[in-house]
Design a protein around this motif. Sequence first.
Motif, short mmCIF file in Angstrom:
data_model
loop_
_atom_site.label_atom_id
_atom_site.label_comp_id
_atom_site.label_asym_id
_atom_site.label_seq_id
_atom_site.Cartn_x
_atom_site.Cartn_y
_atom_site.Cartn_z
N GLY A 54 -37.44 41.94 33.62
CA GLY A 54 -38.06 41.09 32.62
C GLY A 54 -39.44 41.62 32.27
N THR A 55 -40.09 40.96 31.32
CA THR A 55 -41.39 41.40 30.84
C THR A 55 -42.37 40.23 30.80
OG1 THR A 55 -40.30 43.03 29.42
CG2 THR A 55 -42.62 42.59 28.97
N LEU A 56 -43.55 40.42 31.33
CA LEU A 56 -44.60 39.42 31.20
C LEU A 56 -45.03 39.33 29.74
CD1 LEU A 56 -46.83 40.41 34.25
CD2 LEU A 56 -45.57 38.24 34.01
N ILE A 57 -44.98 38.12 29.16
CA ILE A 57 -45.52 37.93 27.81
C ILE A 57 -46.72 36.98 27.86
CG2 ILE A 57 -43.33 38.46 26.72
CD1 ILE A 57 -42.98 35.43 26.20
N ALA A 58 -47.02 36.48 29.04
CA ALA A 58 -48.22 35.70 29.32
C ALA A 58 -48.45 35.77 30.82
CB ALA A 58 -48.08 34.25 28.85
N GLN A 59 -49.55 35.25 31.28
CA GLN A 59 -49.85 35.31 32.71
C GLN A 59 -48.81 34.58 33.56
OE1 GLN A 59 -52.64 36.19 35.05
NE2 GLN A 59 -52.73 37.90 33.62
N ASP A 60 -48.14 33.59 32.98
CA ASP A 60 -47.16 32.83 33.76
C ASP A 60 -45.84 32.66 33.02
OD1 ASP A 60 -48.10 31.16 31.79
OD2 ASP A 60 -48.40 29.42 33.09
N ILE A 61 -45.53 33.55 32.07
CA ILE A 61 -44.28 33.48 31.33
C ILE A 61 -43.62 34.85 31.27
CG2 ILE A 61 -43.17 32.93 29.12
CD1 ILE A 61 -45.39 30.94 28.60
N VAL A 62 -42.33 34.89 31.54
CA VAL A 62 -41.56 36.13 31.53
C VAL A 62 -40.45 35.99 30.48
CG1 VAL A 62 -39.95 37.58 32.85
CG2 VAL A 62 -42.03 36.68 33.94
N LEU A 63 -40.26 37.05 29.67
CA LEU A 63 -39.15 37.11 28.73
C LEU A 63 -38.07 38.00 29.32
CD1 LEU A 63 -38.09 36.38 25.87
CD2 LEU A 63 -39.19 38.49 25.05
N GLN A 109 -21.04 37.53 23.87
CA GLN A 109 -21.96 36.44 23.62
C GLN A 109 -22.18 36.25 22.12
OE1 GLN A 109 -24.27 33.45 23.52
NE2 GLN A 109 -23.59 34.13 25.53
N PRO A 110 -21.81 35.10 21.57
CA PRO A 110 -22.00 34.89 20.14
C PRO A 110 -23.42 34.47 19.78
CG PRO A 110 -20.92 32.99 21.10
CD PRO A 110 -21.05 34.00 22.20
N GLY A 111 -24.18 34.03 20.79
CA GLY A 111 -25.54 33.57 20.54
C GLY A 111 -26.58 34.65 20.81
N THR A 112 -27.79 34.22 21.11
CA THR A 112 -28.92 35.13 21.30
C THR A 112 -29.24 35.23 22.78
OG1 THR A 112 -29.81 34.47 19.15
CG2 THR A 112 -31.32 35.58 20.67
N ASP A 113 -29.15 36.44 23.32
CA ASP A 113 -29.29 36.68 24.76
C ASP A 113 -30.76 36.81 25.16
OD1 ASP A 113 -28.59 37.11 27.38
OD2 ASP A 113 -27.81 39.14 27.06
N LEU A 114 -31.50 35.72 25.01
CA LEU A 114 -32.92 35.69 25.38
C LEU A 114 -33.22 34.45 26.19
CD1 LEU A 114 -34.73 36.71 22.04
CD2 LEU A 114 -34.37 38.16 24.06
N ALA A 115 -34.15 34.59 27.12
CA ALA A 115 -34.61 33.44 27.92
C ALA A 115 -36.06 33.66 28.33
CB ALA A 115 -33.74 33.26 29.16
N MET A 116 -36.73 32.57 28.63
CA MET A 116 -38.09 32.63 29.15
C MET A 116 -38.14 31.93 30.50
SD MET A 116 -40.66 32.02 25.97
CE MET A 116 -40.23 32.66 24.35
#
Length: 282
Positions: A54-63, A109-116
């Motif tokens: 995953g990738t840090l997109i904030a100090q306490d949030i991972v994408l 997967q028919p949807g969007t494969d993203l999560a936070m």
Amino acid sequence: MVASPLRACLLGALLGLVPLSAQAVVQGQTSRDPGGLRASVVRIESTAGEICSGTLIAQDIVLTAAHCVMRQAGYSVIVVDPNFRQRRLRVAAASMHPDFVPGTTPEEQPGTDLAMLKLEQPVGPGFRPLDPRGGSISTGDAVDIAGFGVVAENRRNTARTLRTAHLVSIGSLQVANRVTVVTDARRLAETAGAGACLGDSGGPILRGGQMVGVVSWSSGAMRQDRRARTACGGFTAVTPTGEHTSWISSRAAEMAAMPAGVAAGQAGRSEWMARPARRRAY
């Protein structure tokens, strides 16, 4: 998590679009720069023994990829400090893209494969969150992949090390949903080359240092031994983050304001509270 090889007929048209000038590596290189991607890329582990990136997109949030956290298990995020010491942080809550359909394989997967993921506490100094909202991937773009996955499907003990590789975008592919396809520019997935493998799902795709996508799934090369088929080293399917900036921005803002003890479901069906993480062998 990776998927079975793509049908050659779906990709034949894309191969003709690939320029051969992009510099590429055949295998991933271990990331050893204290100021490099170790400051942005993290490892995600579940109580079921699964590993993603995953990738840090904030100090306490991972994408990351939604299929990495679609089970209501315990999850933790492992960060690597400038001295390459590892530190484990508990995931307090996860939020999948509302279009994502749990229970499907990534390629179907028919949807969007993203999560936070909302971390229980900020990572602190020495880390560099990336902004995934501004970039796009065009056919022929040279890109980089980073992840904590294995070097081969049958070598599980090689996971948990951050590796990077240079790839090239060969265009978009409509399967169950639309993904961008990247591959080793030398091999063009005809034979095995650089690309994602088990544990690299959710990791970033970068163009010029900017995050432009999230790894969703991968395929093996089109030419491989039938007795030892693999779903690594061919094509890597990427969810382009620039196409989902609205959800990323709004959900990140909501999660930034979310207290660590928020109850599951308060923000919708795609959110859940993480259970306490207990380590298991990979």
